[in-house]
Design a protein around this motif. Sequence first.
Motif, PDB file in Angstrom:
ATOM      1  N   GLN A 169       0.839  -1.194   0.000  1.00  0.00           N
ATOM      2  CA  GLN A 169       0.000   0.000   0.000  1.00  0.00           C
ATOM      3  C   GLN A 169       0.883   1.257   0.000  1.00  0.00           C
ATOM      4  O   GLN A 169       0.823   2.082   0.901  1.00  0.00           O
ATOM      5  N   ALA A 344      -0.330   3.331   9.166  1.00  0.00           N
ATOM      6  CA  ALA A 344      -1.681   2.801   9.031  1.00  0.00           C
ATOM      7  C   ALA A 344      -2.605   3.692   9.862  1.00  0.00           C
ATOM      8  O   ALA A 344      -2.171   4.371  10.802  1.00  0.00           O
ATOM      9  N   VAL A 363      -5.420  -0.565   5.955  1.00  0.00           N
ATOM     10  CA  VAL A 363      -4.562  -1.525   5.265  1.00  0.00           C
ATOM     11  C   VAL A 363      -5.169  -2.916   5.342  1.00  0.00           C
ATOM     12  O   VAL A 363      -5.651  -3.325   6.405  1.00  0.00           O
ATOM     13  N   GLY A 381       1.134  -0.037   6.106  1.00  0.00           N
ATOM     14  CA  GLY A 381       1.450   0.375   4.749  1.00  0.00           C
ATOM     15  C   GLY A 381       2.707   1.242   4.747  1.00  0.00           C
ATOM     16  O   GLY A 381       3.367   1.406   5.776  1.00  0.00           O
TER      17      GLY A 381
END
Length: 387
Positions: A169, A344, A363, A381
């Motif tokens: 991500q 995150a 995430v 992420g």
Amino acid sequence: MKKIMIYTIILTVFSVNIFCNAQSKNLEPKLENIAWISGTWHCEVFGGHAEEIWSEPSNGSMMATFKFTNNNRVSFYEIEVIREVENTLILQLKHFRSDLKGWESKDDTVDFPLIEITKNKAVFEGLTFEKVSDSEMNVYVDIENDKGETETAKFAYRKKLDKRKTIKQLIKVQYAEVAPTIDGIANETIWQNALWRPLDQTWLGEQPTEEDFKGKYKLAWTEDALYLLAEIQDDKLIDIYQDPLTTWWDDDCLEVFIDEDNSGGEHQYNHNAFAYHIALDGNVVDMSTKKEGKLYNSHVASKVITEGTTSVWEVKISLFDDAYDDNDSNTPVKLYANRNIGFALAYCDNDNSKTRENFIGSVEVQGVDKNRGWIDAGIFGTLLLVK
């Protein structure tokens, strides 16, 4: 001019003139005995940022490039080499301005002959490298002040490790020329231009309906902090526990996960990463190294404005590295372009019970147990800071 030259020398040579332990065993003057210098090193110093990248030893030399930036501009560059010459080593360097015009004349270099090498030190004449760990190197510099007196300064360099957690991500976060004001209004240009990101991964409980919960967020950064804008639609806002250190995760709150160096790994009762629970009243809580809740209000400034069922959270987050000490004073790290940060976001949603019903993250987490962010920074992420 004298101060400028002194600071230049400081940033040029890593370290100067510290005494070695007389009991340390001297090693042969071979590049293989100082290979630990290789890698990418970063340091905050004199209001700017130094980056130095050393190659592995090969064909009788190690090479480095150096860049010093201040106020978002390059001040100067260097090319450095350590060479094996006549059964010893010598470090040589040349300086270049930001336009690559050299400081020294065509054939001149600044030279530092080797004095000795021990297991954790490489001492040159006027320069010393000291290994602290695989990712840390201390720098000691003797500085001549305006009075002609010598002072010793210490610089702590950190190495960018080659092995990192898996990048997932990846989000590019834009630089804010003007830092947002933390007022919950979010009318700054950076917020108008930033992209919304979804907060839609169920980490705990059942998938909520859109009437119960819906969330999204934006990000920005400056040298001093990471900025977050979150828009949360929650039909019921719950703040049961008056004491901010009592089951803080069971009230409605925004939770921000930060891993300053994106290294991943366990952080349950240490500061390899942080999990900041931001309450509706602005209190910020995470687990301390004493395995209990602790207020970290100085790390995070926030403002939330609620109209109907929609709350807008505006947040400023100062970042700290994993050397953070709960029992000492700590300085936030400076941020810069092209660095990665583990990140995150999540929301604890309580609909009027003693415990939260849902925990919604940013995430996707693999496996059955998805509520692992407060323990495992590996699920975060990755943010890429860009300009």
